[in-house]
Write a protein that holds these residues in place. Structure first.
Motif, short mmCIF file in Angstrom:
data_model
loop_
_atom_site.label_atom_id
_atom_site.label_comp_id
_atom_site.label_asym_id
_atom_site.label_seq_id
_atom_site.Cartn_x
_atom_site.Cartn_y
_atom_site.Cartn_z
N CYS A 151 2.49 -0.18 -11.42
CA CYS A 151 1.69 0.72 -10.61
C CYS A 151 0.35 0.05 -10.31
O CYS A 151 -0.43 -0.21 -11.22
CB CYS A 151 1.44 2.05 -11.34
SG CYS A 151 0.26 3.09 -10.44
N MET A 153 -2.21 1.26 -8.87
CA MET A 153 -3.36 2.13 -9.13
C MET A 153 -3.77 2.10 -10.60
O MET A 153 -4.94 2.13 -10.94
CB MET A 153 -3.04 3.57 -8.73
CG MET A 153 -3.10 3.78 -7.23
SD MET A 153 -3.31 5.54 -6.89
CE MET A 153 -3.46 5.49 -5.10
N CYS A 154 -2.77 2.09 -11.48
CA CYS A 154 -3.07 2.01 -12.92
C CYS A 154 -3.35 0.57 -13.33
O CYS A 154 -3.96 0.33 -14.37
CB CYS A 154 -1.88 2.51 -13.75
SG CYS A 154 -1.53 4.26 -13.58
N HIS A 188 5.47 9.72 -11.08
CA HIS A 188 4.26 9.14 -11.69
C HIS A 188 3.05 9.36 -10.78
O HIS A 188 2.01 9.82 -11.23
CB HIS A 188 4.47 7.65 -11.94
CG HIS A 188 3.20 6.93 -12.32
ND1 HIS A 188 2.68 6.98 -13.60
CD2 HIS A 188 2.33 6.18 -11.58
CE1 HIS A 188 1.55 6.28 -13.62
NE2 HIS A 188 1.31 5.80 -12.41
N HIS A 193 -1.69 10.46 -10.08
CA HIS A 193 -2.60 10.08 -8.99
C HIS A 193 -2.80 11.16 -7.92
O HIS A 193 -3.33 10.88 -6.86
CB HIS A 193 -2.12 8.77 -8.36
CG HIS A 193 -2.01 7.66 -9.36
ND1 HIS A 193 -3.08 7.23 -10.11
CD2 HIS A 193 -0.95 6.90 -9.76
CE1 HIS A 193 -2.69 6.26 -10.93
NE2 HIS A 193 -1.40 6.05 -10.74
ZN LIG Z 1 -0.33 4.76 -11.82
#
Ligand SMILES: [Zn+2]
Length: 292
Positions: A151, A153-154, A188, A193
């Motif tokens: 991911c 974003m993570c 997820h 998010h």
């Molecule tokens: Zn994420």
């Protein structure tokens, strides 16, 4: 008369300078007649004790050991010890579990273990059932690893939870790996998010006044209905309470379903923008995000 011949096990230990384990061992070896009075404990025959006192004093001070402690101390597996118990090599008793009152713990006789240690070590470490469970565990772990995705974003890899419905579906051959990964990505994104987890609890955002009124005449909002219920539930009959609870649950289910749809769309857009979803964008299978 008989009260003097018979003596409580604890009293006997105290009076003759023994440990309770030494008295127990004398009982186990048949040197000491005893009676089990259930809740009132065990009494032993004084004469037997006096006759064998020197031998009993020579016994190890401690003869009982918890099964888990025995596993550690002697490097044995649970299966090995259980086989030894079943085959009569190691005597045992059940006691209250010191850490968890609802279950029983097993205590084993130390001299029995030590006398038979080599034989017990030759027993199989795991039984078939254990082996199957271990294999299943590792195979599921491998599957979870295959279902991992990165991911952006993570900034890290995300692995599905062990109890994930999607993992179960792939495991049961009901879903392909590709579809599963997409579902996991969207779930997820939706949970982590977007505002889904918080916003889905804002029930009135997702249902119309009209819908509340149709379900619960006289009320205009879920919040109003809930407040009314909480205020008056103590005065209600059981059937009335149940009726209110059903209505509240029905509205809540509808709201959460809509919130999920809405935020699944948002999650899809975000994941697509991050380049995570390679397949046809309007694939319906991506959207019916069950069980996540
Ligand atoms: Zn994420």
């Amino acid at each position: 008369m008989s009260s003097r011949r018979w003596i409580g096990r604890g009293r006997a230990a105290e009076e003759y300078g023994l440990t309770i384990d030494q008295v127990d061992y004398a009982i186990l070896l048949g040197l000491l007649r005893h009676k089990n009075l259930g809740k009132e404990g065990i009494i032993v025959y004084r004469e037997d004790l006096e006759r064998n006192l020197d031998i009993v004093r020579s016994f190890p001070k401690r003869i009982w050991i918890f099964k888990s402690e025995a596993m550690r101390r002697y490097g044995l597996s649970r299966n090995q010890l259980e086989l030894a118990m079943k085959r009569g090599l190691v005597r045992f008793k059940e006691v209250k579990n010191p850490y968890y009152s609802k279950s029983k713990a097993i205590m084993l006789v130390i001299p029995d273990i030590e006398a038979n240690l080599e034989v017990i070590k030759g027993y199989p470490k795991h039984n078939e059932q254990d082996k199957n469970k271990r294999r299943l565990y590792y195979e599921r772990s491998k599957l979870r690893k295959r279902l991992e995705f990165y991911c952006p974003m993570c900034g890290k890899k995300v692995r599905p939870r062990r109890d994930s419905q999607v993992v179960k579906a792939v495991w049961g051959d009901f879903m392909s790996i590709d579809i599963a990964i997409e579902k996991l990505i969207i779930a997820h994104y939706r949970h982590v998010h977007t505002d889904y987890d918080r916003d889905k609890e804002n029930i009135d955002k997702w249902i119309k006044e009209k819908e509340v009124e149709a379900t619960a005449p006289g009320f205009k909002s879920f919040a109003g209905l809930l407040a009314y219920y909480l205020e008056y539930k103590d005065e209600m009959e059981d059937y009335e309470k149940e009726d209110y609870i059903e209505k509240l649950n029905a509205l809540r289910r509808t709201a959460i379903m809509r919130a999920k749809e809405y935020y699944t769309e948002e999650a899809l857009r975000l994941a697509e923008a991050d380049g995570l979803l390679k397949r046809e964008k309007t694939q319906p299978s991506i959207r019916d995000n069950n069980g996540t």
